[in-house]
Design an enzyme around this catalytic site. Structure first.
Site, short mmCIF file in Angstrom:
data_model
loop_
_atom_site.label_atom_id
_atom_site.label_comp_id
_atom_site.label_asym_id
_atom_site.label_seq_id
_atom_site.Cartn_x
_atom_site.Cartn_y
_atom_site.Cartn_z
N LYS A 53 0.04 -9.82 15.87
CA LYS A 53 0.51 -8.57 16.47
C LYS A 53 -0.28 -7.36 15.96
O LYS A 53 -0.78 -6.54 16.74
CB LYS A 53 2.00 -8.40 16.14
N GLU A 132 -0.39 -4.94 2.93
CA GLU A 132 0.39 -4.47 1.78
C GLU A 132 1.22 -5.64 1.25
O GLU A 132 1.61 -6.53 1.99
CB GLU A 132 1.33 -3.34 2.22
N HIS A 283 3.97 3.14 -4.10
CA HIS A 283 2.89 2.18 -4.30
C HIS A 283 3.09 1.41 -5.60
O HIS A 283 3.65 1.93 -6.55
CB HIS A 283 1.54 2.90 -4.37
#
EC number: 6.2.1.5
Length: 331
Positions: A53, A132, A283
């Protein structure tokens, strides 16, 4: 007999033509200068994870922007086509067939490190990993492998990617906010990169190249790698650096700026001034630990190196514009 002779002549002519074409391609590739800051319009990009996707959506966006996308990689789907591009089973096959020199990775976290390693083994010049959440243990292995070679540069992971406005977009950044121009931007934060881009576009300065280096503790390209390129790049007349708490990347950048004695103006913003120690802020690398990595330390180091540090991200573009104005750099 005459017909077979003619056929042989045609085949020889065809083979010679292919050989000349291949030699011409190789000569052109050899003659093409390296990009000033990692990418330009000659960068030939493949997408690892093209049929997924995210790979599909962002490959469509890259093609629309004008990036030279030449193929994709999805294991077991080799020999098919997707978005009008050939799909291969491996990076090595894709490189051999398309002469790609860069890859962008949209592969789920458990498989992303293996995808990076595969691109490194194929010796692509540039690998941009957007993913990520890659396990840090996996990235330690990738980092060790990166340090043992000198052919491949990794940007990311957990980053928006890299763009040379008007020429090449590799990643998830919105292309329309960028404008070819004079400011090089390097950032650990994706959304703050877009903020700096939007502002430098709004004040008419535009961008030379923008690099999102990512917010993970183990990444492939750091501030200093980008600053070295920006300092040497004639198109880059000003530099924006966006850092955040955690690690020593900003302090290393400050030391480089001081040592380089560059006359190019540098404007910086450090996110996380009010972050409590020991808490991860978005993060994986954005954490103050052992009293080190605070925003105050980073701001102090940068200011001592002659960098203009702004207190709010809203002031990045206007501050750079004012410095250009004061120095008589506006046309």
């Amino acid at each position: 007999m005459a017909a077979s002779a003619r056929r042989a002549s045609q085949l020889l002519g065809s083979a010679a033509s292919r050989l000349l074409h291949a030699r011409g391609f190789a000569a052109a590739a050899a003659a093409a200068p390296s990009p000033a800051v990692f990418v330009d319009k000659s960068t030939r990009v493949i997408c690892q994870g093209i049929t997924g996707k995210n790979g599909t959506f962002h490959t469509e966006q890259a093609i629309e922007y004008g990036t030279t996308m030449v193929g994709g990689v999805t294991p077991k789907k080799g020999g098919t086509e997707h978005l009008g591009l050939p799909v291969f089973n491996s990076v090595a096959e894709a490189k051999a067939e398309t002469k790609a020199n860069a890859s962008v990775i949209y592969v789920p976290p458990p498989f992303a490190a293996a995808a990076i390693m595969e691109a490194m083994e194929a010796e692509l010049d540039l690998v941009v990993c957007i993913t990520e959440g890659i396990p840090q243990h996996d990235m330690v292995k990738v980092k060790a492998a990166l340090n043992k070679q000198s052919k491949t540069r990794l940007i990311g992971p957990n980053c928006p990617g890299i763009i040379k406005p008007g020429e090449c977009k590799i990643g998830i950044m919105p292309g329309y906010i960028h404008k070819p121009g004079r400011v090089g931007i390097v950032s650990r934060s994706g959304t703050l990169t877009y903020e700096a881009v939007f502002q430098t576009t709004a004040v008419g300065l535009g961008q030379s190249t923008c690099v999102g280096i990512g917010g993970d503790p183990f990444n492939g390209t750091n501030f200093v790698d980008c600053l070295e390129k920006f300092v040497d790049d004639p198109q880059t007349e000003g530099i924006v650096l966006i850092g955040e708490i955690g690690g020593t990347a900003e302090e290393d950048a400050a030391a480089f700026i001081q040592e380089s004695k560059t006359q190019k103006p540098v404007v910086a913003f450090i996110a996380g001034l009010t972050a409590p120690p020991g808490r991860r802020m978005g993060h994986a690398g954005a954490i103050v630990s052992g009293g080190k990595g605070t925003a105050q330390d980073k701001i102090k180091a940068l200011r001592e190196a002659g960098v203009t540090v702004v207190e709010s991200p809203a002031k990045i573009g206007s501050t750079m514009f004012e410095i250009f104005k004061q120095r008589g750099m506006l046309e």
